[in-house]
Design a protein around this motif. Structure first.
Motif: not given
Length: 356
Positions: A96-113
């Motif tokens: 659900e939006k937003p992807l995460a509560d911070s850019f850093a956390h979102g980047a970790q998710m993108v990298r893991s996927a």
């Protein structure tokens, strides 16, 4: 596991948005809803209905071989904590939006996927509405010409959120739409934002966000929790035509105006048009016909298709990151009393985080 049959999905979170996701997964030919996970077991049971497992334990969901994907409908501050173990367990993830509560956390998710060749998809629901799909089509076809300005208003009375300000609550809708319809996605040169807290709620309840783009175009977004009237409108002005989208007008949500300003008789060279002759173009107005389809139904279909085809979804993790980068720059600008704030970074294809 992901071809030739229904995909198994679990919805994590049975509060405000979870029931909508569960309903659309349940009615889809691509999916079988197999579990609802929520800390409130009674609430989970109300959403699950018959033949759907309910649990309070995320680990139980992730251990099941018959669940191919999870859909996260929990507060943004929990998205990373739920998504990372799901990706590590080999599950595709819708957030659900937003992807995460911070850019850093979102980047970790993108990298893991990316490391695991799994689909990470942002639930940018408006990008699956017939109106926004038509807007994207018209811009891509050049019907509006070069985009000159975008003005968006998203205001209503409440709900004042306890954990986020009005920018993080409402602006992700508009930002995700801009990312979807603009060629090249949401890539402003920076952000200037002003927020106000006239109620002394401890966070901005009224906000104005300005996004300049490198080609001279400008976007402006107004978000507000305090308006007694509800407005959902976007005006997109181009060199050829201007489009008006009124999301609260079911009879004619889109109107395209063949009207604008032309500069002719320019007497100076280069880009200086101060001596140009201004003329006004007054042409026809038309309303594109739109199909009647539920956006969430289209979204869960896209989620299944991207999994089966091994491709990124229309609203992938990178699109979610572009929205997060603007939200973080917005917060920095508000803290600096509206000073221009740079939009920072996004992960490159190798999974590292680099400057834009």
């Amino acid at each position: 596991m992901t071809t030739g049959k229904e995909l198994g999905v679990a919805v994590i979170g049975a509060g405000y948005w979870g029931p909508n996701l569960a309903r659309n997964f349940r009615s889809s030919d691509d999916w079988e809803l197999r579990a609802i996970c929520d800390l409130d077991l009674d609430r989970a049971r109300r959403v699950a209905g018959e033949h759907v497992a309910v649990t309070t334990a995320l680990d139980e969901v992730l251990a099941r071989d018959d669940i191919d994907a999870i859909a996260i409908a929990t507060p943004a501050r929990t998205h990373q904590a739920v998504a990372l173990p799901a990706l590590e367990a080999g599950k595709h993830v819708l957030v659900e939006k937003p992807l995460a509560d911070s850019f850093a956390h979102g980047a970790q998710m993108v990298r893991s996927a990316r490391e695991r060749d799994l689909v990470l998809m942002a639930d940018h629901t408006y990008c699956y509405t017939p109106a926004v799909l038509k807007i994207r089509e018209l811009i891509a076809a050049g019907s509006l010409g070069d985009i000159l300005f975008i003005d968006s208003v998203r205001i209503n009375l409440g709900l004042i959120q306890p954990d986020v300000d009005v920018f993080w609550d409402l602006a992700p809708h508009d930002l995700s739409i801009l990312d979807f319809i603009l060629p090249g996605g949401l890539r402003p040169t920076g952000v200037a934002a002003h927020g106000a807290d006239p109620l002394h709620a401890g966070r901005p309840c009224v906000g104005y966000l300005t996004l300049p783009f490198g080609d001279g175009a400008l976007a402006h977004i107004h978000v507000n929790w305090l308006s007694p009237t509800k407005i959902r409108q976007m005006v997109i002005g181009g060199t050829r035509r201007t489009l008006v989208w009124d999301d609260l007008n079911p009879q004619q949500p889109l109107s395209v105006y063949d009207r604008g300003v032309d500069l002719a008789g320019q007497s100076t060279g280069g880009t200086d048009r101060s001596d140009a002759t201004i003329s006004y173009r007054l042409g026809d107005t038309w309303a594109p016909a739109l199909p009647h389809r539920e956006a969430l139904g289209q979204m869960v279909t896209e989620f299944a298709s991207s999994i089966r085809e091994g491709r990124a979804s229309r609203t992938d993790g990178e699109s979610g990151l572009r929205v997060l980068s603007v939200l973080e720059a917005t917060a920095a600008s508000v803290r600096a009393d509206g000073a221009f704030s740079q939009v920072e970074r996004e992960p490159d294809l190798r999974g590292k985080v680099s400057a834009a």
